[in-house]
Structures are given as C-alpha cells and as structure tokens.
Design an enzyme around this catalytic site. Sequence first.
Site, PDB file in Angstrom:
ATOM      1  N   SER A 264      23.562  46.797  50.162  1.00 28.34           N
ATOM      2  CA  SER A 264      24.675  48.007  50.123  1.00 28.34           C
ATOM      3  C   SER A 264      24.286  49.082  49.571  1.00 28.34           C
ATOM      4  O   SER A 264      24.861  50.086  49.937  1.00 28.34           O
ATOM      5  CB  SER A 264      25.778  47.303  49.245  1.00 28.34           C
ATOM      6  OG  SER A 264      26.786  48.040  48.950  1.00 28.34           O
TER       7      SER A 264
ATOM      8  N   GLY B 204      24.368  53.924  48.809  1.00 26.76           N
ATOM      9  CA  GLY B 204      23.781  54.512  47.509  1.00 26.76           C
ATOM     10  C   GLY B 204      24.507  53.846  46.382  1.00 26.76           C
ATOM     11  O   GLY B 204      25.368  52.860  46.543  1.00 26.76           O
TER      12      GLY B 204
ATOM     13  N   GLU C 171      22.655  46.173  34.748  1.00 20.90           N
ATOM     14  CA  GLU C 171      21.324  45.690  35.205  1.00 20.90           C
ATOM     15  C   GLU C 171      21.269  45.222  36.678  1.00 20.90           C
ATOM     16  O   GLU C 171      20.232  45.474  37.499  1.00 20.90           O
ATOM     17  CB  GLU C 171      20.909  44.539  34.173  1.00 20.90           C
ATOM     18  CG  GLU C 171      19.397  44.002  34.565  1.00 20.90           C
ATOM     19  CD  GLU C 171      18.821  43.329  33.226  1.00 20.90           C
ATOM     20  OE1 GLU C 171      17.670  42.614  33.400  1.00 20.90           O
ATOM     21  OE2 GLU C 171      19.571  43.064  32.256  1.00 20.90           O
ATOM     22  N   ARG C 172      22.469  44.613  37.155  1.00 17.29           N
ATOM     23  CA  ARG C 172      22.308  44.236  38.759  1.00 17.29           C
ATOM     24  C   ARG C 172      21.979  45.399  39.638  1.00 17.29           C
ATOM     25  O   ARG C 172      21.258  45.382  40.401  1.00 17.29           O
ATOM     26  CB  ARG C 172      23.504  43.358  38.941  1.00 17.29           C
ATOM     27  CG  ARG C 172      23.605  42.144  38.498  1.00 17.29           C
ATOM     28  CD  ARG C 172      24.858  41.594  39.049  1.00 17.29           C
ATOM     29  NE  ARG C 172      24.935  41.015  40.381  1.00 17.29           N
ATOM     30  CZ  ARG C 172      25.627  41.731  41.388  1.00 17.29           C
ATOM     31  NH1 ARG C 172      26.480  42.735  41.240  1.00 17.29           N
ATOM     32  NH2 ARG C 172      25.366  41.304  42.452  1.00 17.29           N
TER      33      ARG C 172
ATOM     34  N   GLU D  60      30.861  45.338  27.415  1.00 17.47           N
ATOM     35  CA  GLU D  60      30.881  45.724  28.566  1.00 17.47           C
ATOM     36  C   GLU D  60      30.451  44.465  29.739  1.00 17.47           C
ATOM     37  O   GLU D  60      31.175  44.208  30.733  1.00 17.47           O
ATOM     38  CB  GLU D  60      29.953  46.902  28.898  1.00 17.47           C
ATOM     39  CG  GLU D  60      30.135  47.348  30.370  1.00 17.47           C
ATOM     40  CD  GLU D  60      29.778  48.731  30.467  1.00 17.47           C
ATOM     41  OE1 GLU D  60      29.839  49.590  31.623  1.00 17.47           O
ATOM     42  OE2 GLU D  60      29.290  49.531  29.439  1.00 17.47           O
TER      43      GLU D  60
ATOM     44  N   ARG E 108      32.988  41.774  33.026  1.00 14.73           N
ATOM     45  CA  ARG E 108      32.382  41.438  34.390  1.00 14.73           C
ATOM     46  C   ARG E 108      33.121  40.305  34.868  1.00 14.73           C
ATOM     47  O   ARG E 108      33.514  39.394  34.127  1.00 14.73           O
ATOM     48  CB  ARG E 108      30.932  41.351  34.331  1.00 14.73           C
ATOM     49  CG  ARG E 108      30.070  42.472  34.196  1.00 14.73           C
ATOM     50  CD  ARG E 108      28.566  42.410  34.447  1.00 14.73           C
ATOM     51  NE  ARG E 108      28.589  42.236  35.991  1.00 14.73           N
ATOM     52  CZ  ARG E 108      28.274  43.397  36.618  1.00 14.73           C
ATOM     53  NH1 ARG E 108      28.514  44.626  36.271  1.00 14.73           N
ATOM     54  NH2 ARG E 108      28.290  43.038  37.903  1.00 14.73           N
TER      55      ARG E 108
END
Length: 300
Positions: free
Chosen positions: A70, A75, A96-97, A129, A133
């Site tokens: 993706s 971008g 981090e992903r 944070e 998720r």
Amino acid sequence: MAKATRKQALGRGLSALLKDPENDIQSASDKNADKVVGNIVELDIDSIEVNPFQPRSHFNDDALQELASSIRELGVIQPITVRKLDFNKFQLVSGERRFRASKLIGLETIPAYIRIANDQESLEMALVENIQRQDLDPIEIALSYQRLIDEIQLTQEKLSDRVGKKRSTIANYMRLLKLDPIIQTGIRDGFVSMGHGRALVNIESREDQIAIYEKIVGGNLSVRDTERLVKNHHEDASAKSAGTKTKSTPDFIKTAKDEFTNHLSSKVAIQASENGKGKITIPFHSEEEFLRIKKLLLGK
C-alpha cells in the site's frame, strides 16, 4: 495536488533545517523549535531508531507485506511520531508498522511528527498510543496496561482516565496475565479468544488451566462450553474436598461412635482430627435421661 506538493516541499525544507548544526534543536524553547516540533518533517529513515519502550513485540508478516504494498502505491498517508535524541538522530514513538513497511520497500525518507520528550514521557506516549490501536491482541494490551502501572506509577483509576477505558475493562485485560504462558501464547496466536481466557483465569492451578485449554483447542469449544468446563471443575474440586474431610476422621472414632451410641442408647457426636484430638458430645432431653446416662458412665 498543488497543496500536497507544497506540504511535501515544506517537510523537506524542515528536514534541511534539522541537518544544519547551527539549528540543533534540543528543547521547545530553542530557536526554530516552533517550526519543527509538532510539524510533519521528511526524515531520513536511517536517522531513526526503534523505540526500546515499544510494548508491541509481535508483527504479522503478511499484514506487514500488505502495508508495504500500500505504501509503495500510495505513500505513507499517516506520518509516524518520533522524538529527537541528538543532532539528526531520532527515536520512534509510534508508527513502527509504517516504519518497518517503509524500510521493506527501500524508502529513504518517511514523514514524521517530531516531539521532544524524556524517556518516561516517551514510554507513556508509546504505550497509550499503542493501546488505542485496533489490531493489538489482548495480551499485548494487558502488558501495556501493566507497564503503565508499573513504570509510570499510574493507579488503575488514573490509567482509566488516561486511556479512556473503564476500570473493569482494564482489570479484565490484566487478569489474563495470571494465565499460564502457554495459554497467553494461544490467545496471541488466535487459538482461543479473550473470552476463553477470562473463563480459564478463574482456575488457580496452572496445570488444570492447561488441561482445560487442551480440551478447548482439541474440541474447538466455545466460550460457553469453556465456562461450563470451569464450573464443573470447581464442583468436582468441592466434592473431592468434602470427601477428604469425611475420610480424615480416624477409624477408631468411627468404631467407638457406634459403641457409645449402643451403650448409652443415645446418639453420641464425636469430632476428632487426624492427630487424635477431639471431643465427645452426649445430648440429653430431660433430667431423667441425664441421670440415666450418668449412671451408665459412673456406675451410680
């Protein structure tokens, strides 16, 4: 399109500012800090290190490849967040992903929000944070809650306010950490659900937890089936406990009880422990019956 190009150019301009030794921003009060802190900046991927406080330890390879594809096409839509460590050196706070996926496809730069924070603030930002998720497994969430309590010194009440979750919800997640590590891994890998885990955590013995866990996985049991198994386990344990108490009465007491009852013509109660200590109770219902029992015992 022109707006996006202008934003990207601005990010590159700020990136150049950060690489200027004369503009080494270390705090929010430094010159030009307002131009960088909180803004999107195109950073060299090689200037970013992974956050050692990252609570997430498991990344699905297939999902990472999909994200990489993706990013190759569209971008990095959502910038990562970093904190400034030193001159042109940054540490990942969240994202981090996206960072890993960008490295997979060989990107040299990545859009990032820059923050200035100490280690404790960085840990708290990363944990809070991360908890928000949607793709975290229950064990990762539980471990994040535990770290916020242990390392940031938050109470469950303050933690509830910080992450926007009810205290009961937080407690339910954290109780999963009482499960045997094998079961925790099973939850992380999707063999069983959090509902299964919440039922199993009511069993204290980890050996018994594992025994029921194997039945769940082997029989593809539902959460309701699991709750029934746990209930049956407790009932069996109670029955065994009651049976043990009955068996604990010494044999000499059982024999003597019948002898007393026959001799006195009265139902005698005898309580005794395994070490031989106890008491004898002889009931009577009238003065006449008392005198009769006295005569049998004392001979007068």
